[in-house]
Design an enzyme around this catalytic site. Structure first.
Site, PDB file in Angstrom:
ATOM      1  N   PHE A   1      56.816  14.003  35.767  1.00  0.00           N
ATOM      2  CA  PHE A   1      55.461  13.616  36.192  1.00  0.00           C
ATOM      3  C   PHE A   1      55.114  12.308  35.478  1.00  0.00           C
ATOM      4  O   PHE A   1      54.872  12.283  34.276  1.00  0.00           O
ATOM      5  CB  PHE A   1      54.459  14.711  35.839  1.00  0.00           C
ATOM      6  CG  PHE A   1      53.160  14.589  36.598  1.00  0.00           C
ATOM      7  CD1 PHE A   1      52.806  15.547  37.534  1.00  0.00           C
ATOM      8  CD2 PHE A   1      52.295  13.518  36.386  1.00  0.00           C
ATOM      9  CE1 PHE A   1      51.607  15.439  38.245  1.00  0.00           C
ATOM     10  CE2 PHE A   1      51.109  13.396  37.091  1.00  0.00           C
ATOM     11  CZ  PHE A   1      50.764  14.359  38.024  1.00  0.00           C
TER      12      PHE A   1
ATOM     13  N   ASP B   1      59.195   9.565  46.949  1.00  0.00           N
ATOM     14  CA  ASP B   1      59.391  10.937  46.484  1.00  0.00           C
ATOM     15  C   ASP B   1      60.157  11.722  47.556  1.00  0.00           C
ATOM     16  O   ASP B   1      61.371  11.601  47.657  1.00  0.00           O
ATOM     17  CB  ASP B   1      57.996  11.502  46.194  1.00  0.00           C
ATOM     18  CG  ASP B   1      57.994  12.753  45.363  1.00  0.00           C
ATOM     19  OD1 ASP B   1      59.063  13.284  45.072  1.00  0.00           O
ATOM     20  OD2 ASP B   1      56.913  13.234  45.006  1.00  0.00           O
TER      21      ASP B   1
ATOM     22  N   ARG C   1      45.705   5.191  35.831  1.00  0.00           N
ATOM     23  CA  ARG C   1      46.304   4.141  36.660  1.00  0.00           C
ATOM     24  C   ARG C   1      46.322   2.802  35.911  1.00  0.00           C
ATOM     25  O   ARG C   1      47.079   1.907  36.238  1.00  0.00           O
ATOM     26  CB  ARG C   1      45.520   3.974  37.968  1.00  0.00           C
ATOM     27  CG  ARG C   1      45.569   5.174  38.908  1.00  0.00           C
ATOM     28  CD  ARG C   1      45.037   4.772  40.264  1.00  0.00           C
ATOM     29  NE  ARG C   1      44.697   5.884  41.125  1.00  0.00           N
ATOM     30  CZ  ARG C   1      45.536   6.477  41.982  1.00  0.00           C
ATOM     31  NH1 ARG C   1      46.781   6.083  42.048  1.00  0.00           N
ATOM     32  NH2 ARG C   1      45.129   7.462  42.756  1.00  0.00           N
TER      33      ARG C   1
ATOM     34  N   ASP D   1      48.731   8.052  38.840  1.00  0.00           N
ATOM     35  CA  ASP D   1      47.588   8.774  38.267  1.00  0.00           C
ATOM     36  C   ASP D   1      47.862  10.245  38.001  1.00  0.00           C
ATOM     37  O   ASP D   1      48.811  10.835  38.518  1.00  0.00           O
ATOM     38  CB  ASP D   1      46.394   8.674  39.221  1.00  0.00           C
ATOM     39  CG  ASP D   1      46.566   9.563  40.448  1.00  0.00           C
ATOM     40  OD1 ASP D   1      47.616   9.471  41.106  1.00  0.00           O
ATOM     41  OD2 ASP D   1      45.656  10.370  40.729  1.00  0.00           O
TER      42      ASP D   1
ATOM     43  N   ASP E   1      54.211   2.568  45.342  1.00  0.00           N
ATOM     44  CA  ASP E   1      54.536   2.765  43.934  1.00  0.00           C
ATOM     45  C   ASP E   1      55.678   3.748  43.736  1.00  0.00           C
ATOM     46  O   ASP E   1      56.469   3.594  42.815  1.00  0.00           O
ATOM     47  CB  ASP E   1      53.294   3.202  43.127  1.00  0.00           C
ATOM     48  CG  ASP E   1      52.636   4.441  43.685  1.00  0.00           C
ATOM     49  OD1 ASP E   1      52.959   4.830  44.831  1.00  0.00           O
ATOM     50  OD2 ASP E   1      51.791   5.030  43.001  1.00  0.00           O
TER      51      ASP E   1
ATOM     52  N   LYS F   1      62.517   8.302  43.159  1.00  0.00           N
ATOM     53  CA  LYS F   1      62.909   9.622  42.613  1.00  0.00           C
ATOM     54  C   LYS F   1      63.852  10.278  43.610  1.00  0.00           C
ATOM     55  O   LYS F   1      63.450  11.143  44.393  1.00  0.00           O
ATOM     56  CB  LYS F   1      61.663  10.514  42.481  1.00  0.00           C
ATOM     57  CG  LYS F   1      60.931  10.461  41.171  1.00  0.00           C
ATOM     58  CD  LYS F   1      59.866  11.554  41.171  1.00  0.00           C
ATOM     59  CE  LYS F   1      58.992  11.464  39.963  1.00  0.00           C
ATOM     60  NZ  LYS F   1      57.904  12.465  40.014  1.00  0.00           N
TER      61      LYS F   1
HETATM   62  C1  PRP Z   1      52.203   8.648  46.603  1.00  0.00           C
HETATM   63  C2  PRP Z   1      52.919   7.323  46.769  1.00  0.00           C
HETATM   64  C3  PRP Z   1      53.440   7.364  48.167  1.00  0.00           C
HETATM   65  C4  PRP Z   1      53.667   8.842  48.396  1.00  0.00           C
HETATM   66  C5  PRP Z   1      55.135   9.114  48.269  1.00  0.00           C
HETATM   67  O1  PRP Z   1      50.900   8.514  47.032  1.00  0.00           O
HETATM   68  O2  PRP Z   1      52.043   6.247  46.566  1.00  0.00           O
HETATM   69  O3  PRP Z   1      52.531   6.814  49.102  1.00  0.00           O
HETATM   70  O4  PRP Z   1      52.941   9.562  47.409  1.00  0.00           O
HETATM   71  O5  PRP Z   1      55.417  10.472  48.458  1.00  0.00           O
HETATM   72  P1  PRP Z   1      56.470  10.987  49.526  1.00  0.00           P
HETATM   73  O6  PRP Z   1      57.730  10.163  49.401  1.00  0.00           O
HETATM   74  O7  PRP Z   1      56.675  12.425  49.108  1.00  0.00           O
HETATM   75  O8  PRP Z   1      55.859  10.879  50.878  1.00  0.00           O
HETATM   76  P2  PRP Z   1      49.722   9.506  46.611  1.00  0.00           P
HETATM   77  O9  PRP Z   1      49.514  10.487  47.731  1.00  0.00           O
HETATM   78  O10 PRP Z   1      50.004  10.083  45.269  1.00  0.00           O
HETATM   79  O11 PRP Z   1      48.426   8.567  46.592  1.00  0.00           O
HETATM   80  P3  PRP Z   1      47.934   7.469  45.524  1.00  0.00           P
HETATM   81  O12 PRP Z   1      48.867   6.278  45.662  1.00  0.00           O
HETATM   82  O13 PRP Z   1      46.547   7.129  45.965  1.00  0.00           O
HETATM   83  O14 PRP Z   1      47.976   8.077  44.143  1.00  0.00           O
END
Ligand code: PRP
Length: 182
Positions: A155, A106, A168, A162, A103, A134
């Protein structure tokens, strides 16, 4: 339309998401249409569930579905440390092409680790499709092959994303009011 009080404003409307996923689906279909092996779509739980469900229905291809958890551990924010991958069942990609579906991109740590993980599990090729990019948050210089939307460092919640496991289910992507940011 349900708009929770914690929401500051809507960033991407449901209709914009729908249209963008149609384009992504057409592009991915075209790119893999001559592949001899089925495309294995790796859906990173939990945030990607809504995106993947809509994207997969736009793929006019033989597709396999694998779900995994990817967790970051370490000091500071949740994205700062080591990434651990937990598949729902044992994985061997058997030299088929793999498409990672997530999704949000980051810091880039998760995507970098997942690419390596897919190669170690015998992916023939590895590409990634990310709903939200991002770039201002990037710590590792990785790029996704397919991106839904490039977003600012806000955010964001909804359409899979979430706040403490809530929101979600929103059909759009919105920005949280500053006072609710943890
Ligand atoms: C989010 C997203 C990615 C990760 C990206 O998952 O789904 O897997 O963070 O971040 P990064 O580029 O800094 O590694 P999250 O840990 O929020 O879990 P979720 O999908 O269960 O909410």
């Amino acid at each position: 339309m349900y708009v929770p009080p914690q929401l500051d404003h809507i960033l991407i409307q449901a209709e914009q998401i729908r249209k963008r996923i149609e384009v992504l689906g057409d592009t991915i279909t075209r790119d893999y249409t001559s592949s001899e092996a089925p495309l294995t779509c790796v859906v990173v739980l939990r945030g990607s569930i809504l995106f993947a469900a809509d994207l997969l229905r736009q793929l006019a291809l033989p597709v396999r579905l694998v779900t995994i958890r990817a967790s970051s551990y370490g000091a500071g924010t949740s994205s700062s440390g080591q990434v651990t991958v937990t598949p729902s069942e044992p994985v061997d990609f058997s030299h088929s092409p793999v498409l990672l579906i997530d999704d949000i991109l980051d810091t880039g740590r998760t995507l970098q680790h997942l690419r390596q993980w897919a190669v170690e599990h015998h992916a023939d090729s590895v590409k990634s499709c990310i709903l939200l990019d991002k770039p201002s948050r990037r710590e590792i210089p990785v790029k996704a092959d397919y991106v839904g939307f490039t977003v600012p460092d806000a955010f964001v919640i909804g359409y899979g994303l979430d706040l403490n496991e809530e929101f979600r289910n929103l059909p759009y992507i919105g920005v949280l009011k500053p006072e609710f940011i943890p």
